[in-house]
Design an enzyme around this catalytic site. Structure first.
Site, PDB file in Angstrom:
ATOM      1  N   MET A  93       0.811  -1.210   0.000  1.00  0.00           N
ATOM      2  CA  MET A  93       0.000   0.000   0.000  1.00  0.00           C
ATOM      3  C   MET A  93       0.846   1.263   0.000  1.00  0.00           C
ATOM      4  SD  MET A  93      -3.131  -0.591  -0.422  1.00  0.00           S
ATOM      5  CE  MET A  93      -3.562   1.135  -0.179  1.00  0.00           C
ATOM      6  N   ASP A  94       2.010   1.232   0.623  1.00  0.00           N
ATOM      7  CA  ASP A  94       2.863   2.416   0.602  1.00  0.00           C
ATOM      8  C   ASP A  94       3.320   2.715  -0.822  1.00  0.00           C
ATOM      9  OD1 ASP A  94       4.325   0.040   0.633  1.00  0.00           O
ATOM     10  OD2 ASP A  94       5.987   0.888   1.784  1.00  0.00           O
TER      11      ASP A  94
END
Length: 249
Positions: free
Chosen positions: A101-102
């Site tokens: 997700m980062d």
């Protein structure tokens, strides 16, 4: 006000912004959930109205943090989740849910800021690079050990490598060949990061010529600044994408 959290492998990066104009009221980096609660509570006259989170932690750890935030500040946290496409960017992974997700949010933020093809180099615990074409197609990327992991592995598996953080900082006053173990290790690791960054730049040029924007983010971005002088340094790039993935009134 909105609390934004980027829960990484080693630390939690946080900031509190005004909902209306995104002006930053406060922020920092902490190493535990309790330290986060204390830091946010210490901000004078801050009343939170919302919270959004990007996390590479396990689902159980993320849920536990959300519960703590709800208890401490009476707000329900919104957690960013993977998507096949969002804000004009199409996830390039074969299994879109496996893209961290980062990385996904940094790609969203970079494409939004660039308005075209972009290369994102994120230097934290891991060193990561992602490529987004002008049409929004995420072409994939690379992951390798970042500065903390390289340093840790050398200290762990090489008996004679022992030094403290202050020595490490002093060692980086130049990148000439090291005349002590700490200089040799620290400078060698920086040169590896710079080599990683230069290789990504070469890849991007092979794809797009000069028609792209480079973004540097992550805590160790300053270490490779000279290797990619044309890059835009955006420390909060993940938060740019987080605001797009989790809009709050």
């Amino acid at each position: 006000m909105i609390l934004e959290l980027d829960c990484g492998n080693s630390f939690i990066k946080w900031r509190v912004i005004h909902a209306a104009d995104a002006v930053i009221e406060g922020g920092g980096i902490v190493d535990s959930d309790q330290a986060l609660l204390a830091a946010v509570a210490a901000l004078a006259s801050v009343r939170l109205t919302g919270c959004r989170i990007v996390s590479v932690r396990s689902e159980e750890e993320t849920d536990a943090l959300c519960a703590l935030i709800a208890q401490a500040f009476a707000v329900q946290a919104r957690v960013a989740h993977p998507a096949q496409s969002m804000a004009g960017v199409r996830n390039g992974y074969d299994d879109y849910q496996r893209l961290g997700m980062d990385r996904w949010l940094a790609a969203l933020g970079a494409f939004h800021l660039a308005g075209g093809a972009c290369l994102v180099i994120d230097l934290g615990t891991a060193a990561k690079a992602d490529f987004v074409a002008a049409d929004g197609e995420h072409l994939g990327g690379y992951i390798c050990p970042g500065m903390p992991l390289m340093r840790s592995q050398l200290r762990t598996h090489t008996r004679r490598i022992r030094y403290d953080d202050a020595s490490a900082e002093r060692a980086l006053t130049s990148l000439s060949p090291g005349r002590s173990t700490v200089e040799a290790v620290e400078r060698g690791c920086v040169l590896m990061l710079q080599g990683f960054a230069r290789t990504q730049l070469e890849q991007a040029r092979a794809l797009w010529g000069e028609a792209f924007t480079v973004f540097l983010t992550g805590g160790d971005a300053p270490l490779v600044r000279e290797a990619v002088p044309q890059a835009r340094v955006v420390p909060d790039l993940v938060f740019v994408g987080l605001a797009m993935a989790c809009p709050l009134d």
